[in-house]
Design a protein around this motif. Structure first.
Motif, mmCIF file in Angstrom:
data_model
loop_
_atom_site.group_PDB
_atom_site.id
_atom_site.type_symbol
_atom_site.label_atom_id
_atom_site.label_comp_id
_atom_site.label_asym_id
_atom_site.label_seq_id
_atom_site.Cartn_x
_atom_site.Cartn_y
_atom_site.Cartn_z
ATOM 1 N N GLU A 218 0.847 -1.189 0.000
ATOM 2 C CA GLU A 218 0.000 0.000 0.000
ATOM 3 C C GLU A 218 0.884 1.241 0.000
ATOM 4 N N SER A 219 0.346 2.357 -0.469
ATOM 5 C CA SER A 219 1.073 3.621 -0.463
ATOM 6 C C SER A 219 1.415 4.028 0.972
ATOM 7 N N PRO A 220 2.698 4.288 1.260
ATOM 8 C CA PRO A 220 3.048 4.670 2.642
ATOM 9 C C PRO A 220 2.451 6.013 3.046
ATOM 10 N N LYS A 221 2.304 6.941 2.102
ATOM 11 C CA LYS A 221 1.692 8.221 2.447
ATOM 12 C C LYS A 221 0.231 8.035 2.842
ATOM 13 N N PHE A 222 -0.472 7.155 2.136
ATOM 14 C CA PHE A 222 -1.857 6.880 2.530
ATOM 15 C C PHE A 222 -1.897 6.247 3.914
ATOM 16 N N LEU A 223 -1.001 5.300 4.178
ATOM 17 C CA LEU A 223 -0.980 4.633 5.479
ATOM 18 C C LEU A 223 -0.710 5.627 6.608
ATOM 19 N N MET A 224 0.185 6.586 6.354
ATOM 20 C CA MET A 224 0.460 7.585 7.385
ATOM 21 C C MET A 224 -0.729 8.514 7.581
ATOM 22 N N GLU A 225 -1.374 8.898 6.486
ATOM 23 C CA GLU A 225 -2.570 9.737 6.597
ATOM 24 C C GLU A 225 -3.673 9.016 7.363
ATOM 25 N N ALA A 226 -3.725 7.684 7.230
ATOM 26 C CA ALA A 226 -4.750 6.893 7.909
ATOM 27 C C ALA A 226 -4.349 6.519 9.327
ATOM 28 N N GLY A 227 -3.137 6.922 9.759
ATOM 29 C CA GLY A 227 -2.682 6.609 11.102
ATOM 30 C C GLY A 227 -2.194 5.187 11.280
ATOM 31 N N GLU A 229 0.648 3.494 11.385
ATOM 32 C CA GLU A 229 2.084 3.742 11.511
ATOM 33 C C GLU A 229 2.927 2.493 11.283
ATOM 34 N N THR A 230 2.537 1.380 11.887
ATOM 35 C CA THR A 230 3.330 0.160 11.783
ATOM 36 C C THR A 230 3.411 -0.334 10.343
ATOM 37 N N GLU A 231 2.297 -0.303 9.635
ATOM 38 C CA GLU A 231 2.284 -0.749 8.253
ATOM 39 C C GLU A 231 3.122 0.168 7.366
ATOM 40 N N ALA A 232 3.031 1.462 7.606
ATOM 41 C CA ALA A 232 3.819 2.410 6.818
ATOM 42 C C ALA A 232 5.311 2.194 7.032
ATOM 43 N N LEU A 233 5.693 1.963 8.286
ATOM 44 C CA LEU A 233 7.099 1.727 8.594
ATOM 45 C C LEU A 233 7.597 0.455 7.909
ATOM 46 N N PHE A 234 6.767 -0.567 7.844
ATOM 47 C CA PHE A 234 7.139 -1.807 7.171
ATOM 48 C C PHE A 234 7.387 -1.559 5.683
ATOM 49 N N VAL A 235 6.545 -0.732 5.055
ATOM 50 C CA VAL A 235 6.730 -0.422 3.639
ATOM 51 C C VAL A 235 8.039 0.331 3.427
ATOM 52 N N PHE A 236 8.329 1.296 4.303
ATOM 53 C CA PHE A 236 9.582 2.044 4.190
ATOM 54 C C PHE A 236 10.792 1.119 4.362
ATOM 55 N N GLN A 237 10.681 0.180 5.259
ATOM 56 C CA GLN A 237 11.778 -0.772 5.464
ATOM 57 C C GLN A 237 11.988 -1.629 4.215
ATOM 58 N N LYS A 238 10.900 -2.035 3.593
ATOM 59 C CA LYS A 238 10.995 -2.825 2.366
ATOM 60 C C LYS A 238 11.642 -2.010 1.249
ATOM 61 N N MET A 239 11.245 -0.742 1.122
ATOM 62 C CA MET A 239 11.848 0.137 0.123
ATOM 63 C C MET A 239 13.344 0.305 0.388
ATOM 64 N N PHE A 240 13.705 0.542 1.653
ATOM 65 C CA PHE A 240 15.104 0.748 2.015
ATOM 66 C C PHE A 240 15.931 -0.499 1.720
ATOM 67 N N LYS A 241 15.376 -1.659 2.021
ATOM 68 C CA LYS A 241 16.109 -2.904 1.807
ATOM 69 C C LYS A 241 16.394 -3.135 0.327
ATOM 70 N N LEU A 242 15.410 -2.898 -0.522
ATOM 71 C CA LEU A 242 15.614 -3.104 -1.955
ATOM 72 C C LEU A 242 16.543 -2.056 -2.554
ATOM 73 N N ASN A 243 16.417 -0.830 -2.082
ATOM 74 C CA ASN A 243 17.255 0.246 -2.637
ATOM 75 C C ASN A 243 18.691 0.186 -2.145
ATOM 76 N N ASN A 244 18.939 -0.488 -1.023
ATOM 77 C CA ASN A 244 20.288 -0.572 -0.455
ATOM 78 C C ASN A 244 20.706 -2.024 -0.255
ATOM 79 N N ARG A 245 20.341 -2.865 -1.210
ATOM 80 C CA ARG A 245 20.574 -4.302 -1.056
ATOM 81 C C ARG A 245 22.062 -4.651 -1.001
ATOM 82 N N CYS A 246 22.934 -3.810 -1.567
ATOM 83 C CA CYS A 246 24.366 -4.101 -1.566
ATOM 84 C C CYS A 246 25.081 -3.468 -0.377
ATOM 85 N N ALA A 247 24.382 -2.683 0.405
ATOM 86 C CA ALA A 247 24.993 -2.009 1.553
ATOM 87 C C ALA A 247 24.667 -2.766 2.834
#
Length: 502
Positions: A218-227, A229-247
């Motif tokens: 789901e869109s993290p901005k929508f999740l944050m607007e809907a309150g 928080e835990t689901e939004a943080l999970f999405v951000f973690q998934k994005m971070f992991k894929l974008n920094n997979r070599c780090a």
């Protein structure tokens, strides 16, 4: 660690800092998935225009019937646009995308079995209801994942997939429709090759719905607007992991700062009679539309309504009729000047199928490519406002020249010019539409404006259907005038280049 102590020692991510997760593999995968959904919408809309030259015989269509048929999907999109947009702002982007794409594909495929014009028309309408939801929601969904400095270019890249869908529809039509060996005779239905083409056009929508259902967050901005928080943080973690997979660095943000909301409004009581509940829900549904036309949003909303009407009447009114116009110009000359052949076209046989019609449609669709490359490279440098205004004026000029030219070759060349220039307008409008409104109104706003655009598209197709045989000049000059008006209106919009989404 208590939340307050945690805030004192470690950074927290606010709802406006998508950039914290970097840019990388996740965003490119998102582009492919959302792009395929955008392409599937293009395929479903444009497939009708490619089947007209042959289906008109099997369904016994007049030019007026063909105008109604091309308009039917836009009528469905008008109905679906606001409904799905409202639900996406309330229930989430991803689930609405799955449902609307599935509706699009299912009804699109079933339409291939319709034995009569009116049943085919009805099924195309319901397919349009699905398309009306996925088009505005996909851009809201996609934009809410993008870093500020790359958002314009990435939305432009997403818009290029419309070209891919256009080329795909033209290419499949070119390969399938002329092959009468694919025809099958069932007791109650003569399954011609154009019906197989309709089935194939539903595959992108169905596959896209499946991909979103199984793999996309789901869109993290929508999740944050809907309150949430835990689901939004999970999405951000998934994005971070894929974008920094070599780090090896850990995810730097332990929590989120969610904008506070009025709990009384958010959790408004729904007790009371059914009539009171219905009135409350109706008020909630209409409230986003009201917000678009009050305060600082009012002026930009009026301007966008004008632009969506002008470009939708012009683009869809003309584009949906290109294959039929190419067919009428097949023996040479301009389709608007060879009146005697046009008046007798309804009595001509559709078989054998003239493959040049589909080749010319394919070339015209491929002419989108230069315009798409241009917008990707320059959107973030020039800004959507200037690109939109200039490209609409240039589109107006190209349509006027289509009216002036006298030969088939000249008509094809100017059709390609219109294709390459008009796509810049759509790409710029896609960017502006997402940047001019806040998260809680974004999908609703796009749903309203695309709904108005569908009204214009319906009018454009009906006008072409009624006048293409008797006076082709009138719809062409109307298209040119409306595109010019839209280009001038775009100068009234605010500049949004590299602004932060709210």
């Amino acid at each position: 660690m208590p939340r307050r102590a945690q805030e004192d020692t470690e950074p927290l991510l606010s709802s406006t800092h998508i950039d914290e997760n970097g840019f990388g593999l996740f965003h490119w995968l998102l582009l492919v998935v959302c792009g395929w959904a955008n392409a599937s919408d293009a395929v479903e809309i444009l497939c009708v225009s490619f089947l007209l030259p042959t289906a008109r015989c099997d369904l016994h269509l007049t030019s007026a019937d063909m105008g109604l048929l091309t308009a039917s999907i836009f009528l469905g999109m008008m109905v679906g646009g606001y409904v799905w947009g409202y639900l996406a702002d309330r229930r989430g982007r991803r689930s609405i995308l799955v449902i609307s794409l599935a509706v699009n594909g299912i009804f699109g495929a079933v339409a291939s079995l319709a034995p009569s014009f009116w049943l085919f028309l009805l099924l195309r309408f319901f397919s349009g209801v699905g398309v009306g939801g996925s088009i505005p929601v996909i851009f809201s969904y996609f934009s809410e994942f993008q870093p500020r400095l790359r958002r314009g270019a990435m939305i432009s890249a997403l818009a290029t997939f419309w070209m891919a869908g256009n080329i795909l529809a033209a290419g499949v039509a070119w390969l399938v429709i002329p092959r009468t060996s694919l025809n099958a005779h069932w007791g109650w239905l003569n399954f011609q090759s154009w019906r197989l083409f309709v089935v194939l056009c539903s595959v992108p929508s169905l596959s896209s719905a499946l991909i979103f259902r199984l793999f996309m967050p789901e869109s993290p901005k929508f999740l944050m607007e809907a309150g949430r928080e835990t689901e939004a943080l999970f999405v951000f973690q998934k994005m971070f992991k894929l974008n920094n997979r070599c780090a090896t660095k850990p995810f730097p943000v332990p929590g989120l700062v969610i904008r506070s909301k009025d709990d009384e409004v958010k959790n408004r009581a729904t007790s009371g009679s059914r009539c009171q509940q219905f009135n409350h829900q109706l008020k909630q549904a209409l409230d986003p539309m009201k917000q678009l036309f009050v305060g600082p949003l009012a002026s930009r909303s009026v301007v966008l309504l004008i632009i969506f009407f002008c470009i939708s009447f012009g683009y869809y009114g003309l584009w949906m009729w290109f294959p039929e116009l190419f067919k009428r110009a097949e023996d040479g000359g301009s389709p608007c000047t060879n009146v005697s052949r046009v008046q007798n076209s309804e009595n001509e046989s559709c078989y054998p199928v003239k493959t040049a019609v589909y080749m010319e449609g394919f070339v015209t669709a491929a002419s989108n490519l230069p315009g798409n490359i241009f917008t990707i490279l320059l959107m973030d440098r020039i800004g959507g406002k200037i690109l939109l205004s200039v490209s609409l004026v240039a589109s107006s000029m190209s349509v006027f020249i289509i009216y002036v030219v006298k030969t088939k070759a000249q008509s094809l060349i100017m059709s390609c010019v219109f294709s390459g220039v008009s796509v810049i307008s759509w790409n710029a409008l896609d960017v502006l539409g997402t940047e001019l409104y806040p998260t809680q109104l974004r999908s609703s706003a796009l749903g309203v404006f695309t709904g108005v655009g569908r009204v214009a598209a319906i009018m454009g197709n009906v006008v072409f259907g009624q006048l293409v045989d008797s006076n082709c000049a009138i719809p062409l000059l109307m298209v040119s005038a409306l595109l010019l008006a839209g280009g001038l209106a775009a100068l009234r919009l605010p500049q949004t280049k590299q602004t932060e989404l709210t």
